[in-house]
Design a protein around this motif. Structure first.
Motif, short mmCIF file in Angstrom:
data_model
loop_
_atom_site.label_atom_id
_atom_site.label_comp_id
_atom_site.label_asym_id
_atom_site.label_seq_id
_atom_site.Cartn_x
_atom_site.Cartn_y
_atom_site.Cartn_z
N UNK A 90 -76.30 -41.46 -44.06
CA UNK A 90 -75.14 -41.98 -44.17
C UNK A 90 -74.44 -40.37 -44.48
N UNK A 91 -73.07 -40.38 -43.76
CA UNK A 91 -72.22 -38.97 -43.90
C UNK A 91 -71.11 -39.33 -43.12
N UNK A 92 -70.07 -38.29 -43.31
CA UNK A 92 -69.06 -38.11 -42.47
C UNK A 92 -69.52 -37.15 -41.27
N UNK A 93 -69.39 -37.47 -40.08
CA UNK A 93 -69.93 -36.86 -38.84
C UNK A 93 -68.63 -36.28 -38.12
N UNK A 94 -69.04 -34.99 -38.11
CA UNK A 94 -67.89 -34.36 -37.36
C UNK A 94 -68.25 -33.77 -35.97
N UNK A 95 -67.65 -33.63 -34.99
CA UNK A 95 -67.66 -32.94 -33.70
C UNK A 95 -67.27 -31.47 -33.86
N UNK A 96 -67.79 -30.49 -33.17
CA UNK A 96 -67.17 -29.20 -33.13
C UNK A 96 -67.47 -28.67 -31.82
N UNK A 97 -66.53 -27.57 -31.61
CA UNK A 97 -66.46 -26.83 -30.45
C UNK A 97 -66.64 -25.28 -30.31
N UNK A 98 -67.40 -24.69 -29.56
CA UNK A 98 -67.08 -23.16 -29.65
C UNK A 98 -67.39 -22.64 -28.25
N UNK A 99 -66.85 -21.41 -27.90
CA UNK A 99 -67.14 -20.82 -26.61
C UNK A 99 -68.29 -19.77 -26.90
N UNK A 100 -68.77 -19.46 -28.14
CA UNK A 100 -69.80 -18.62 -28.30
C UNK A 100 -71.01 -19.32 -27.82
N UNK A 101 -72.10 -18.37 -27.53
CA UNK A 101 -73.34 -18.90 -26.97
C UNK A 101 -74.44 -18.50 -27.98
N UNK A 102 -74.36 -18.25 -29.23
CA UNK A 102 -75.31 -18.03 -30.20
C UNK A 102 -74.94 -18.80 -31.21
N UNK A 103 -76.02 -18.73 -32.13
CA UNK A 103 -75.83 -19.38 -33.54
C UNK A 103 -75.37 -20.94 -33.39
N UNK A 104 -75.80 -21.78 -32.45
CA UNK A 104 -75.22 -23.00 -32.17
C UNK A 104 -75.52 -23.89 -33.25
N UNK A 105 -76.49 -23.68 -34.10
CA UNK A 105 -77.15 -24.63 -35.15
C UNK A 105 -76.49 -24.14 -36.40
N UNK A 106 -75.54 -23.32 -36.52
CA UNK A 106 -75.04 -23.00 -37.87
C UNK A 106 -73.47 -23.25 -37.53
N UNK A 108 -70.87 -21.16 -38.61
CA UNK A 108 -69.66 -20.09 -38.30
C UNK A 108 -69.36 -20.01 -36.81
N UNK A 109 -70.26 -20.23 -35.74
CA UNK A 109 -69.44 -20.06 -34.29
C UNK A 109 -68.45 -21.00 -33.96
N UNK A 110 -68.28 -22.15 -34.83
CA UNK A 110 -67.48 -23.42 -34.22
C UNK A 110 -66.16 -23.19 -34.81
N UNK A 111 -65.24 -22.96 -34.12
CA UNK A 111 -63.83 -22.76 -34.47
C UNK A 111 -62.90 -23.73 -34.30
N UNK A 112 -63.42 -24.99 -33.68
CA UNK A 112 -62.72 -26.18 -33.41
C UNK A 112 -63.57 -27.44 -34.04
N UNK A 113 -62.72 -28.41 -34.80
CA UNK A 113 -63.51 -29.34 -35.31
C UNK A 113 -62.66 -30.63 -35.55
N UNK A 114 -63.31 -31.71 -35.16
CA UNK A 114 -62.64 -32.99 -35.07
C UNK A 114 -62.31 -33.44 -36.53
N UNK A 115 -61.86 -34.49 -36.81
CA UNK A 115 -61.60 -34.94 -38.10
C UNK A 115 -62.63 -35.71 -39.02
N UNK A 116 -63.54 -36.14 -38.20
CA UNK A 116 -64.59 -36.89 -38.76
C UNK A 116 -64.71 -38.07 -38.69
N UNK A 117 -65.61 -38.79 -38.73
CA UNK A 117 -65.88 -40.31 -38.70
C UNK A 117 -67.02 -40.81 -39.43
N UNK A 118 -66.85 -41.65 -40.38
CA UNK A 118 -67.76 -42.25 -41.38
C UNK A 118 -68.87 -43.05 -40.75
#
Length: 123
Positions: A90-106, A108-118
């Motif tokens: 149970x959580x709000x789930x967010x999608x995210x996007x990045x052009x970077x190719x490192x740290x993808x489980x963190x 910080x690389x993600x600079x675009x975020x969706x609004x979230x879905x419960x």
């Protein structure tokens, strides 16, 4: 890029849900995509990531074997199929996007975020 997540809802323990995240623009295939989630009172945490071509995926240990991330670059959409859900998901789930190719489980690389879905899983 703008991201719009959908597909959340209420499901019983053991049930399934499928989330979608639609992206605007014509450069979707240049972004690594991910799903994160945030439960009440907790930090946002990594769930899954998928590479630009879809050839590489990675999952948090807590969802491995139950969740599947996929993408359709022709439809500018990334998906998260969630099976065998339990209340801890149970959580709000967010999608995210990045052009970077490192740290993808963190975060910080993600600079675009969706609004979230419960997503709510009842016991």
């Amino acid at each position: 890029v703008q991201l719009q997540a959908s597909g959340g809802g209420l499901v019983q323990t053991g049930g399934s849900l499928s989330l979608s995240c639609a992206a605007s623009g014509r450069t979707f295939s240049t972004y690594n995509m991910a799903w994160f989630r945030q439960a009440p009172g907790k930090d946002r945490e990594f769930v899954a990531t998928i590479s630009k071509s879809g050839g590489f995926t990675s999952y948090a240990d807590s969802v491995k074997g139950r969740f599947t991330i996929s993408r359709d670059n022709a439809k500018n959409t990334v998906y998260l199929q969630m099976n065998n859900l339990y209340p801890g998901d149970t959580a709000v789930y967010y999608c995210a996007a990045t052009t970077r190719d490192y740290g993808l489980a963190q975060l910080y690389p993600y600079n675009y975020w969706g609004q979230g879905t419960q997503v709510t899983v009842s016991s």
